[in-house]
Motif scaffolding. Sequence first.
Motif, PDB file in Angstrom:
ATOM      1  N   UNK A 283     -16.938  24.240  -8.753  1.00 34.90           N
ATOM      2  CA  UNK A 283     -16.596  25.596  -9.178  1.00 34.90           C
ATOM      3  C   UNK A 283     -17.342  25.974 -10.451  1.00 34.90           C
ATOM      4  N   UNK A 284     -17.349  25.089 -11.426  1.00 32.46           N
ATOM      5  CA  UNK A 284     -18.004  25.372 -12.698  1.00 32.46           C
ATOM      6  C   UNK A 284     -19.519  25.476 -12.545  1.00 32.46           C
ATOM      7  N   UNK A 285     -20.055  24.864 -11.486  1.00 33.17           N
ATOM      8  CA  UNK A 285     -21.503  24.871 -11.287  1.00 33.17           C
ATOM      9  C   UNK A 285     -22.009  25.980 -10.382  1.00 33.17           C
ATOM     10  N   UNK A 286     -21.131  26.843  -9.870  1.00 33.36           N
ATOM     11  CA  UNK A 286     -21.576  27.953  -9.027  1.00 33.36           C
ATOM     12  C   UNK A 286     -22.368  28.939  -9.873  1.00 33.36           C
ATOM     13  N   UNK A 287     -23.529  29.345  -9.380  1.00 35.43           N
ATOM     14  CA  UNK A 287     -24.415  30.263 -10.104  1.00 35.43           C
ATOM     15  C   UNK A 287     -24.865  31.396  -9.184  1.00 35.43           C
ATOM     16  N   UNK A 288     -25.136  32.573  -9.763  1.00 34.41           N
ATOM     17  CA  UNK A 288     -25.785  33.615  -8.962  1.00 34.41           C
ATOM     18  C   UNK A 288     -27.206  33.174  -8.635  1.00 34.41           C
ATOM     19  N   UNK A 289     -27.726  33.586  -7.496  1.00 32.15           N
ATOM     20  CA  UNK A 289     -29.103  33.246  -7.139  1.00 32.15           C
ATOM     21  C   UNK A 289     -30.048  33.739  -8.222  1.00 32.15           C
ATOM     22  N   UNK A 290     -30.931  32.864  -8.680  1.00 30.30           N
ATOM     23  CA  UNK A 290     -31.922  33.240  -9.672  1.00 30.30           C
ATOM     24  C   UNK A 290     -31.435  33.255 -11.092  1.00 30.30           C
ATOM     25  N   UNK A 291     -30.187  32.856 -11.341  1.00 31.54           N
ATOM     26  CA  UNK A 291     -29.647  32.852 -12.703  1.00 31.54           C
ATOM     27  C   UNK A 291     -29.008  31.502 -12.971  1.00 31.54           C
ATOM     28  N   UNK A 292     -29.780  30.606 -13.562  1.00 27.27           N
ATOM     29  CA  UNK A 292     -29.279  29.249 -13.791  1.00 27.27           C
ATOM     30  C   UNK A 292     -28.374  29.149 -15.003  1.00 27.27           C
ATOM     31  N   UNK A 293     -28.248  30.222 -15.779  1.00 25.55           N
ATOM     32  CA  UNK A 293     -27.490  30.148 -17.024  1.00 25.55           C
ATOM     33  C   UNK A 293     -26.076  30.704 -16.924  1.00 25.55           C
ATOM     34  N   UNK A 294     -25.764  31.425 -15.847  1.00 24.75           N
ATOM     35  CA  UNK A 294     -24.446  32.044 -15.715  1.00 24.75           C
ATOM     36  C   UNK A 294     -23.516  31.095 -14.973  1.00 24.75           C
ATOM     37  N   UNK A 295     -22.613  30.476 -15.673  1.00 27.83           N
ATOM     38  CA  UNK A 295     -21.737  29.486 -15.058  1.00 27.83           C
ATOM     39  C   UNK A 295     -20.334  29.992 -14.823  1.00 27.83           C
ATOM     40  N   UNK A 296     -19.426  29.052 -14.555  1.00 31.34           N
ATOM     41  CA  UNK A 296     -18.037  29.398 -14.297  1.00 31.34           C
ATOM     42  C   UNK A 296     -17.113  28.585 -15.171  1.00 31.34           C
ATOM     43  N   UNK A 297     -15.823  28.783 -14.941  1.00 27.85           N
ATOM     44  CA  UNK A 297     -14.818  28.030 -15.657  1.00 27.85           C
ATOM     45  C   UNK A 297     -14.497  28.543 -17.037  1.00 27.85           C
ATOM     46  N   UNK A 298     -15.076  29.666 -17.443  1.00 34.11           N
ATOM     47  CA  UNK A 298     -14.873  30.171 -18.802  1.00 34.11           C
ATOM     48  C   UNK A 298     -13.425  30.626 -19.001  1.00 34.11           C
ATOM     49  N   UNK A 299     -12.779  30.069 -19.995  1.00 32.90           N
ATOM     50  CA  UNK A 299     -11.435  30.500 -20.356  1.00 32.90           C
ATOM     51  C   UNK A 299     -10.348  30.073 -19.395  1.00 32.90           C
ATOM     52  N   UNK A 300     -10.632  29.129 -18.516  1.00 32.62           N
ATOM     53  CA  UNK A 300      -9.628  28.696 -17.539  1.00 32.62           C
ATOM     54  C   UNK A 300      -9.596  27.182 -17.486  1.00 32.62           C
TER      55      UNK A 300
END
Length: 306
Positions: A283-300
């Motif tokens: 879950x934390x490693x899911x990224x939009x295509x072409x954007x390696x810097x936008x991650x998940x898990x923020x604030x949760x």
Amino acid sequence: MTPPPGWYTDPCAPHLERWWDGTAWTDHRRAPGQRAAAAPPPSAPRGGGPAGVKTVAVTTAAAVVVAAIVTGVILLGKDDGTGPVADPTVSATVEQTEGTTGPPTPSPSTSEPPADDPAVVTDELNGITLPLLDGWVRPKYVSDSAVLMTTDGTYDCPGEGSLCRHGLVISRTVTVNDETSPEALAKADIEEAAEEAYDRDSLDRKPYGGMESHEVVGSGPVAVAGRAGYFVRWRVKTAKGPGGYVQSLAFHSTVGVEAPVIVRYVFDAGEDGPPLADMDRITEGIRPLGDADTGGGVGSSLGPAD
């Protein structure tokens, strides 16, 4: 100073690369990024007498420079015990003013990443990539096209059916639900996800003897690929086998009409199942295509539940 032989942008066709033999353009062309097995044969010297000899000398000197550069790349490559390995992505490109016929001016370039990156799996429809963790592989011999990855290997199902897998990650695009809230979508999906995973399969068999009960062991908001999402996790008990964990994760896509996406996780319980923490890591490693810097898990918090 004449640049060494190599592949450069074709001044007559910028969408192609053309071989520069050290003194002039040749007729050899290729698509950008295409890896050639070997460099084209050297062109015959142009002109005669001293001019021809001079051309050969310049070409030979340039070849020595290229050989020195390649040798340096080989020596800097990784050694796995079988000898030095050259970096196959080393290449050169040029920028040249349209209409000029003189030698190209080399400039540094970066190679495109391989389309099949071994570190991630790509969901083109929903515009995301997911990390491919140790112990996980791309689907093999799986009829459901929505399956993005599975654990490596299979085993005999404890109930009806032939072969089962210890872990699955599945993605689905929500198209027939008017609800847009990630929380409502995740809560509505989890029951169906659990039944499809541990109750009856598509052939109406019960690979685990049927689902007997479930317990909610986790739920809450989570950022996914830079978007607000929500997850619900169940612990499922089955008539046969150790049962497992099922999670429904809902969030909005970053492509197209931004339709909601459901990512389902199916993990067998017991010592043979994948680590439950893999749900959180994926879950934390899911990224939009072409954007390696936008991650998940923020604030949760998504700590694994027992």
